[in-house]
Design a protein around this motif. Sequence first.
Motif, PDB file in Angstrom:
ATOM      1  N   LEU A   1       0.848  -1.186   0.000  1.00  0.00           N
ATOM      2  CA  LEU A   1       0.000   0.000   0.000  1.00  0.00           C
ATOM      3  C   LEU A   1       0.884   1.237   0.000  1.00  0.00           C
ATOM      4  N   PRO A   2       0.326   2.370  -0.381  1.00  0.00           N
ATOM      5  CA  PRO A   2       1.076   3.614  -0.164  1.00  0.00           C
ATOM      6  C   PRO A   2       1.001   3.955   1.329  1.00  0.00           C
ATOM      7  N   ILE A   3       1.768   3.232   2.140  1.00  0.00           N
ATOM      8  CA  ILE A   3       1.648   3.296   3.596  1.00  0.00           C
ATOM      9  C   ILE A   3       1.852   4.706   4.130  1.00  0.00           C
ATOM     10  N   GLU A   4       2.882   5.370   3.663  1.00  0.00           N
ATOM     11  CA  GLU A   4       3.146   6.709   4.201  1.00  0.00           C
ATOM     12  C   GLU A   4       1.999   7.659   3.888  1.00  0.00           C
ATOM     13  N   GLU A   5       1.444   7.577   2.697  1.00  0.00           N
ATOM     14  CA  GLU A   5       0.320   8.435   2.348  1.00  0.00           C
ATOM     15  C   GLU A   5      -0.909   8.082   3.190  1.00  0.00           C
ATOM     16  N   SER A   6      -1.093   6.808   3.458  1.00  0.00           N
ATOM     17  CA  SER A   6      -2.218   6.370   4.285  1.00  0.00           C
ATOM     18  C   SER A   6      -2.101   6.920   5.701  1.00  0.00           C
TER      19      SER A   6
ATOM     20  N   GLN B   1       0.978  -9.516  32.453  1.00  0.00           N
ATOM     21  CA  GLN B   1       0.743  -8.664  31.298  1.00  0.00           C
ATOM     22  C   GLN B   1       0.909  -9.484  30.036  1.00  0.00           C
ATOM     23  N   GLY B   2       0.052  -9.226  29.071  1.00  0.00           N
ATOM     24  CA  GLY B   2       0.220  -9.795  27.751  1.00  0.00           C
ATOM     25  C   GLY B   2       0.793  -8.722  26.845  1.00  0.00           C
ATOM     26  N   TYR B   3       1.679  -9.111  25.954  1.00  0.00           N
ATOM     27  CA  TYR B   3       2.202  -8.144  25.004  1.00  0.00           C
ATOM     28  C   TYR B   3       2.593  -8.829  23.707  1.00  0.00           C
ATOM     29  N   ILE B   4       2.684  -8.033  22.662  1.00  0.00           N
ATOM     30  CA  ILE B   4       3.069  -8.519  21.349  1.00  0.00           C
ATOM     31  C   ILE B   4       4.286  -7.737  20.893  1.00  0.00           C
ATOM     32  N   ARG B   5       5.305  -8.458  20.420  1.00  0.00           N
ATOM     33  CA  ARG B   5       6.499  -7.830  19.844  1.00  0.00           C
ATOM     34  C   ARG B   5       6.385  -7.934  18.334  1.00  0.00           C
ATOM     35  N   PHE B   6       6.583  -6.810  17.663  1.00  0.00           N
ATOM     36  CA  PHE B   6       6.516  -6.742  16.211  1.00  0.00           C
ATOM     37  C   PHE B   6       7.907  -6.502  15.648  1.00  0.00           C
ATOM     38  N   LEU B   7       8.248  -7.249  14.618  1.00  0.00           N
ATOM     39  CA  LEU B   7       9.506  -7.059  13.899  1.00  0.00           C
ATOM     40  C   LEU B   7       9.173  -6.795  12.440  1.00  0.00           C
ATOM     41  N   GLY B   8      10.002  -6.002  11.792  1.00  0.00           N
ATOM     42  CA  GLY B   8       9.749  -5.703  10.395  1.00  0.00           C
ATOM     43  C   GLY B   8      10.773  -4.755   9.847  1.00  0.00           C
ATOM     44  N   SER B   9      10.346  -3.988   8.876  1.00  0.00           N
ATOM     45  CA  SER B   9      11.243  -3.021   8.251  1.00  0.00           C
ATOM     46  C   SER B   9      10.574  -1.652   8.240  1.00  0.00           C
ATOM     47  N   PRO B  10      11.389  -0.616   8.264  1.00  0.00           N
ATOM     48  CA  PRO B  10      10.828   0.738   8.280  1.00  0.00           C
ATOM     49  C   PRO B  10      10.291   1.137   6.908  1.00  0.00           C
ATOM     50  N   SER B  11       9.311   2.024   6.894  1.00  0.00           N
ATOM     51  CA  SER B  11       8.873   2.617   5.633  1.00  0.00           C
ATOM     52  C   SER B  11      10.025   3.482   5.121  1.00  0.00           C
ATOM     53  N   PRO B  12       9.984   3.926   3.866  1.00  0.00           N
ATOM     54  CA  PRO B  12      11.119   4.677   3.313  1.00  0.00           C
ATOM     55  C   PRO B  12      11.575   5.897   4.116  1.00  0.00           C
ATOM     56  N   SER B  13      10.658   6.582   4.807  1.00  0.00           N
ATOM     57  CA  SER B  13      11.077   7.772   5.561  1.00  0.00           C
ATOM     58  C   SER B  13      11.205   7.503   7.062  1.00  0.00           C
TER      59      SER B  13
ATOM     60  N   GLU C   1      -1.791  -7.580   5.594  1.00  0.00           N
ATOM     61  CA  GLU C   1      -1.052  -6.310   5.589  1.00  0.00           C
ATOM     62  C   GLU C   1      -1.192  -5.661   6.956  1.00  0.00           C
ATOM     63  N   ARG C   2      -0.024  -5.437   7.609  1.00  0.00           N
ATOM     64  CA  ARG C   2      -0.043  -4.853   8.953  1.00  0.00           C
ATOM     65  C   ARG C   2       1.100  -3.862   9.084  1.00  0.00           C
ATOM     66  N   TYR C   3       0.815  -2.747   9.726  1.00  0.00           N
ATOM     67  CA  TYR C   3       1.905  -1.863  10.107  1.00  0.00           C
ATOM     68  C   TYR C   3       1.606  -1.169  11.418  1.00  0.00           C
TER      69      TYR C   3
ATOM     70  N   HIS D   1       0.188  16.356  20.695  1.00  0.00           N
ATOM     71  CA  HIS D   1      -0.485  15.064  20.671  1.00  0.00           C
ATOM     72  C   HIS D   1       0.412  13.966  20.110  1.00  0.00           C
ATOM     73  N   THR D   2       0.203  12.766  20.628  1.00  0.00           N
ATOM     74  CA  THR D   2       0.894  11.579  20.141  1.00  0.00           C
ATOM     75  C   THR D   2      -0.176  10.531  19.864  1.00  0.00           C
ATOM     76  N   TYR D   3      -0.029   9.825  18.758  1.00  0.00           N
ATOM     77  CA  TYR D   3      -1.003   8.815  18.379  1.00  0.00           C
ATOM     78  C   TYR D   3      -0.236   7.606  17.859  1.00  0.00           C
ATOM     79  N   GLY D   4      -0.656   6.408  18.249  1.00  0.00           N
ATOM     80  CA  GLY D   4      -0.027   5.203  17.737  1.00  0.00           C
ATOM     81  C   GLY D   4      -1.046   4.108  17.584  1.00  0.00           C
ATOM     82  N   ASP D   5      -0.878   3.278  16.555  1.00  0.00           N
ATOM     83  CA  ASP D   5      -1.790   2.150  16.406  1.00  0.00           C
ATOM     84  C   ASP D   5      -1.197   1.063  15.531  1.00  0.00           C
ATOM     85  N   LEU D   6      -1.867  -0.085  15.565  1.00  0.00           N
ATOM     86  CA  LEU D   6      -1.595  -1.188  14.654  1.00  0.00           C
ATOM     87  C   LEU D   6      -2.638  -1.080  13.572  1.00  0.00           C
ATOM     88  N   HIS D   7      -2.205  -0.878  12.356  1.00  0.00           N
ATOM     89  CA  HIS D   7      -3.106  -0.729  11.221  1.00  0.00           C
ATOM     90  C   HIS D   7      -3.022  -1.999  10.402  1.00  0.00           C
TER      91      HIS D   7
END
Length: 137
Positions: free
Chosen positions: A6-11, A57-69, A117-119, A128-134
């Motif tokens: 997807l165009p992740i950064e634009e999204s 506590q339950g938690y999830i660790r995510f591994l991956g690669s950064p978007s271009p920026s 598809e997950r990011y 303000h700060t905002y974070g989510d799993l999309h």
Amino acid sequence: MSILPLPIEESVDEIISNLDLVFDASAPLATGRQILIVRTAQLFTAGHLSNGKAGSQGYIRFLGSPSPSSEVTNGYIRFVTPDAVRTPTYSAERTQINIWVDQAYLPMTLAQLSHSERYLWIGFFGAHTYGDLHSMQ
């Protein structure tokens, strides 16, 4: 040809622009974001002792690669009681996103892990700060 589905950064920029409508328009515009393209997720159930008080506590660790920026390489979502929810953070030293959410959202988050598809992302705009799993199926 991009490896991004997807165009992740634009999204994410579109999500931020919609969030700007919710918050004070006089606050400064977006000051940054980090986007992790999730490749793998590991689920953990933990027990701990903190200040003499036992907990879990339950938690999830995510591994991956950064978007271009972006520079992020990993992240965590921690499922906590409603009174323990905190502001999402980004550690540049660890290139890590940290998000604390109400444990009631665990079932929904587990369902998102089956999506193709997950990011994980965090954005800073104004005060303000905002974070989510999309995710998308």
